[in-house]
Motif scaffolding. Structure first.
Motif, PDB file in Angstrom:
ATOM      1  N   ALA A  40     -41.442  27.417 -32.206  1.00  0.00           N
ATOM      2  CA  ALA A  40     -41.864  26.036 -32.518  1.00  0.00           C
ATOM      3  C   ALA A  40     -40.659  25.091 -32.514  1.00  0.00           C
ATOM      4  O   ALA A  40     -40.731  23.975 -31.981  1.00  0.00           O
ATOM      5  N   PHE A  41     -39.552  25.554 -33.062  1.00  0.00           N
ATOM      6  CA  PHE A  41     -38.330  24.727 -33.050  1.00  0.00           C
ATOM      7  C   PHE A  41     -37.882  24.412 -31.624  1.00  0.00           C
ATOM      8  O   PHE A  41     -37.395  23.328 -31.339  1.00  0.00           O
ATOM      9  N   ARG A  42     -38.050  25.425 -30.741  1.00  0.00           N
ATOM     10  CA  ARG A  42     -37.604  25.206 -29.351  1.00  0.00           C
ATOM     11  C   ARG A  42     -38.390  24.060 -28.719  1.00  0.00           C
ATOM     12  O   ARG A  42     -37.832  23.211 -28.035  1.00  0.00           O
ATOM     13  N   ASP A  43     -39.691  24.029 -28.967  1.00  0.00           N
ATOM     14  CA  ASP A  43     -40.504  22.938 -28.417  1.00  0.00           C
ATOM     15  C   ASP A  43     -40.116  21.593 -29.029  1.00  0.00           C
ATOM     16  O   ASP A  43     -40.089  20.575 -28.345  1.00  0.00           O
ATOM     17  N   LEU A  44     -39.825  21.601 -30.320  1.00  0.00           N
ATOM     18  CA  LEU A  44     -39.540  20.333 -31.000  1.00  0.00           C
ATOM     19  C   LEU A  44     -38.174  19.766 -30.626  1.00  0.00           C
ATOM     20  O   LEU A  44     -38.015  18.562 -30.444  1.00  0.00           O
ATOM     21  N   ALA A  45     -37.183  20.641 -30.513  1.00  0.00           N
ATOM     22  CA  ALA A  45     -35.811  20.153 -30.369  1.00  0.00           C
ATOM     23  C   ALA A  45     -35.297  20.204 -28.927  1.00  0.00           C
ATOM     24  O   ALA A  45     -34.346  19.484 -28.592  1.00  0.00           O
ATOM     25  N   GLY A  46     -35.896  21.028 -28.101  1.00  0.00           N
ATOM     26  CA  GLY A  46     -35.470  21.099 -26.703  1.00  0.00           C
ATOM     27  C   GLY A  46     -33.988  21.405 -26.523  1.00  0.00           C
ATOM     28  O   GLY A  46     -33.383  21.009 -25.532  1.00  0.00           O
ATOM     29  N   GLY A  47     -33.389  22.092 -27.479  1.00  0.00           N
ATOM     30  CA  GLY A  47     -31.983  22.477 -27.341  1.00  0.00           C
ATOM     31  C   GLY A  47     -30.997  21.411 -27.774  1.00  0.00           C
ATOM     32  O   GLY A  47     -29.783  21.640 -27.758  1.00  0.00           O
ATOM     33  N   TYR A  48     -31.483  20.227 -28.204  1.00  0.00           N
ATOM     34  CA  TYR A  48     -30.545  19.162 -28.592  1.00  0.00           C
ATOM     35  C   TYR A  48     -30.072  19.361 -30.028  1.00  0.00           C
ATOM     36  O   TYR A  48     -30.879  19.327 -30.972  1.00  0.00           O
ATOM     37  N   PRO A  49     -28.767  19.568 -30.198  1.00  0.00           N
ATOM     38  CA  PRO A  49     -28.243  19.943 -31.514  1.00  0.00           C
ATOM     39  C   PRO A  49     -28.651  19.011 -32.658  1.00  0.00           C
ATOM     40  O   PRO A  49     -28.995  19.483 -33.729  1.00  0.00           O
ATOM     41  N   PHE A  50     -28.653  17.707 -32.426  1.00  0.00           N
ATOM     42  CA  PHE A  50     -28.995  16.818 -33.535  1.00  0.00           C
ATOM     43  C   PHE A  50     -30.437  17.047 -33.984  1.00  0.00           C
ATOM     44  O   PHE A  50     -30.744  17.062 -35.179  1.00  0.00           O
ATOM     45  N   PHE A  51     -31.339  17.265 -33.020  1.00  0.00           N
ATOM     46  CA  PHE A  51     -32.740  17.512 -33.365  1.00  0.00           C
ATOM     47  C   PHE A  51     -32.892  18.887 -34.025  1.00  0.00           C
ATOM     48  O   PHE A  51     -33.689  19.061 -34.948  1.00  0.00           O
TER      49      PHE A  51
END
Ligand SMILES: Nc1ncnc2c1ncn2[C@@H]1O[C@H](COP(=O)(O)OP(=O)(O)O)[C@@H](O)[C@H]1O
Ligand SMILES: [Mg+2]
Length: 393
Positions: A262-273
């Motif tokens: 779920a985190f992968r979908d939400l943040a897309g690899g962007y460290p701040f997200f």
């Protein structure tokens, strides 16, 4: 879970508890300074990437690596409203303070301080900031011409020679390079070229928005061969998971696999997200392991925080006409768009909206990846804009 123990670190330049996925860039930096220290040819590293991708924390980690290797270090952030020469003067002051304490050859140090004072005087620095801090007379005829390229070049050569004699080095880490201004960058690149030709361990490395490579080449055409330009992108492979699991693991807390996905979908690899979503999920969870259910409850709160702290402040900086320009961009694509298409959506001629484009570039909200194209400097900005109430063009 206990918010006091929450390990995550959303912020600008806030060091993460675990720096994930950047081993290659850490190794490249260690090799760079080790080569420079033995006089081998080097290409100083320059990082380029969107906001929130982790450039500043990498620069800070590089700084620690250099300090651990015994190098003198200074870190500055270029700003459109600051004079880079004066900022370099501050950096040099910082470095000379470190050098004064550690170098054995005190005669050399005295001369370096005089050359440093010359440089500071030529930048127009007030005596309280520069001259008095050293309490020395400037060295006439060295680093005092008033031309950045010559003065910084002469100063770095003196610094590099002294450092080599002491079997160490000195480095300035320069963040937000794109904001330094063309004239200053030209001087800076020229000075780096000079030090590089002599193989001396006095380096300048930096970071900037994705335009930084082009900005440097425009300043001096040989810049792209002089520097080793590295793109910093979203975290790939296992790195995003590690950024989340390592800090919690150190506290005995784990995540379920579906939470990580779920985190992968939400943040897309962007460290701040990543840091923001993980922080909120931690606070929401009652107990470990943290599950997808926790992430579901936490993500609207995390998104609201992102809107308030990351997207809205940027959006608010734009004028109404600039906002219309951004909405037009967002209606076209997530990624880069042609300025001609933006004008078409706005039913205007391209020349009529170039002032908005330039305004947005100056405010650091968009950049031009190539001639005729524009893109957002902030990941997920198009989605944010589309989530706002419908916009009339
Ligand atoms: N490699 C990484 N692993 C985990 N978190 C990171 C990483 N790089 C950056 N971060 C986090 O991302 C956020 C943005 O980092 P920052 O260096 O300010 O980005 P930039 O300078 O590119 O805008 C910070 O909260 C930082 O802790
Ligand atoms: Mg930064």
């Amino acid at each position: 879970m206990d918010p006091i123990l929450n390990p995550y670190s959303p912020g600008a330049g806030t060091p993460p508890p675990f720096l994930a996925g950047r081993d290659d860039l850490l190794a490249a930096f260690s090799t760079l300074i080790a080569r420079a220290q033995i006089g081998n040819p080097v290409q100083p590293l320059v990082l380029s990437g969107l906001r929130g991708v982790g450039k500043t924390v990498l620069l800070l980690r590089w700084r620690s690596l250099a300090a651990e290797a015994g190098w003198a270090t200074a870190h500055i952030e270029a700003r459109t409203d600051a004079d880079l020469r004066q900022q370099l003067g501050d950096a040099i002051t910082d470095i000379l303070r470190q050098v004064s304490r550690h170098y054995r050859n005190q005669e050399r140090v005295e001369r370096l301080r005089r050359v440093g004072a010359s440089f500071l005087r030529a930048t127009g620095a007030t005596v309280t900031r520069g001259g008095l801090a050293f309490n020395v007379q400037p060295e006439p005829g060295v680093a005092d011409s008033g031309t950045l390229e010559t003065d910084l070049g002469e100063l770095l050569v003196e610094l590099g020679q002294a450092a080599r004699e002491e079997r160490t080095g000195a480095i300035i880490l320069l963040d937000e390079l794109q904001d330094a201004g063309a004239g200053m960058l030209s001087g800076l690149v020229g000075a780096c070229h000079r030090i590089n030709q002599q193989g001396l361990p006095a380096l300048i490395v930096g970071a900037g928005l994705p335009t930084v490579g082009r900005v440097l080449s425009e300043a001096k055409s040989y810049a792209e061969r002089l520097f080793d330009l590295r793109t910093v992108g979203p975290l790939e492979g296992d790195a995003q998971d590690q950024a989340i699991t390592e800090p919690a693991g150190a506290l005995g807390v784990t995540f379920s696999p579906d939470a990580l996905s779920a985190f992968r979908d939400l943040a897309g690899g962007y460290p701040f997200f990543i840091q923001t979503h993980a922080k909120f999920a931690w606070d929401v969870a009652v107990d470990g392991p943290i599950t997808a259910g926790d992430v579901d409850v936490a993500s609207p709160r995390a998104n609201e925080q992102l809107r308030r702290s990351f997207f809205s402040p940027r959006y608010d900086r734009a004028t109404p006409a600039e906002r219309r320009y951004m909405h037009a961009m967002a209606s076209l694509s997530e990624h880069q768009v042609a300025t001609s298409d933006v004008a078409r959506v706005l039913s205007r001629r391209q020349s009529d909206v170039s002032v908005q484009r330039d305004g947005l570039i100056n405010k650091g909200l968009v950049y031009a990846p190539e001639r005729g194209l524009v893109a957002f400097t902030v990941p997920h900005m198009a989605a944010f804009l589309r989530s706002l109430p419908t916009h009339e063009f």
